[in-house]
Design an enzyme around this catalytic site. Structure first.
Site, mmCIF file in Angstrom:
data_model
loop_
_atom_site.group_PDB
_atom_site.id
_atom_site.type_symbol
_atom_site.label_atom_id
_atom_site.label_comp_id
_atom_site.label_asym_id
_atom_site.label_seq_id
_atom_site.Cartn_x
_atom_site.Cartn_y
_atom_site.Cartn_z
ATOM 1 N N ASP A 52 14.082 -27.504 -24.283
ATOM 2 C CA ASP A 52 14.401 -28.288 -25.481
ATOM 3 C C ASP A 52 14.445 -27.395 -26.713
ATOM 4 O OD1 ASP A 52 14.514 -30.983 -26.977
ATOM 5 O OD2 ASP A 52 12.753 -30.024 -27.858
ATOM 6 N N GLU A 124 17.465 -29.971 -19.515
ATOM 7 C CA GLU A 124 16.721 -29.085 -20.413
ATOM 8 C C GLU A 124 15.802 -28.150 -19.627
ATOM 9 O OE1 GLU A 124 16.418 -31.317 -24.678
ATOM 10 O OE2 GLU A 124 14.944 -31.919 -23.179
#
Length: 231
Positions: A52, A124
């Site tokens: 992320d 992610e």
């Protein structure tokens, strides 16, 4: 993950991992780790956390250098649209990422391989794994290949319902509504079909695993053909 699945996924993304365990971890959902009583850190949550952060930096750098005349507020909005759950899940589905995930039997049976939250987190996590195994530039290439294609279309998708509402309000007094016209599948794996309507006129149709997702897709389809709406 069995060896053939791992090989297939590496061929798909054109990356050979030095540490295959990183890839396995990136594709291991917490439900699988809990079911198998794996030790802490064997699911993809930590890699998702790292991915992320890496993704946000890559996106910020890309938008800053690509849209040189846009103000900070517009760049922030664009970044949010590109790293949101539906967009990342859309990219994950393009990669058939769900086919490679390690899920518990229960999660698998209830449609986990198609669930946006699971797919976006895994996407992610893969970014995080690529970053650790190959470095920042390889992670950037991965993002450019699988996320930074059709940026304007992805931004439009994220804002579709808002953009359509604003468009309709600018030229029409007819109400914009969303009508559920069909539900398919068992309770744990339903698919919804929704029509976006301007008055009685159908201006877009969308399908999704939730009513909200179907409405978003219907609005997106309407916005893609907005010239026809304005006539």
């Amino acid at each position: 993950m069995n060896q053939s699945n791992q090989e297939d996924f590496q061929k798909k993304i054109k990356i050979r991992f030095h540490d295959k365990k990183l890839l396995t971890t990136a594709l291991t959902h917490s439900s699988y780790a809990n079911e198998r009583k794996l030790s802490r850190g064997k699911d993809n949550e930590r890699l998702e956390f790292l991915g992320d952060a890496v993704l946000e930096l890559i996106m910020s750098d890309y938008l800053f250098h690509t849209y040189k005349d846009e103000p900070e507020g517009k760049l922030t909005k664009m970044r949010a649209s590109l790293v949101c759950e539906p967009t990342l899940a859309f990219c994950a589905k393009d990669l058939s990422l769900g086919d490679y995930l390690l899920l518990s039997k229960g999660e698998d049976l209830t449609g986990g391989r198609e669930r946006d939250s699971i797919l976006s987190d895994a996407f992610e996590a893969v970014i995080g794994a690529v970053y650790l195994d190959q470095g920042f530039e390889e992670a950037r290439k991965f993002v450019e290949t699988y996320l930074l294609q059709d940026v304007d279309e992805k931004v439009l998708f994220y804002d579709a319902k808002t953009s359509l509402q604003e468009l309709v309000q600018s030229f029409s007094k007819q109400p914009l509504t969303y009508e559920l016209i069909k539900e398919d599948g068992p309770d744990h794996q339903k698919t919804f079909t929704v029509e976006a309507r301007l008055g009685e006129k159908v201006i877009g149709t969308g399908t999704g695993r939730s009513k909200k997702s179907a409405e978003q897709t219907a609005a997106y389809e309407a916005m893609k053909h907005k010239d026809g709406i304005l006539r």
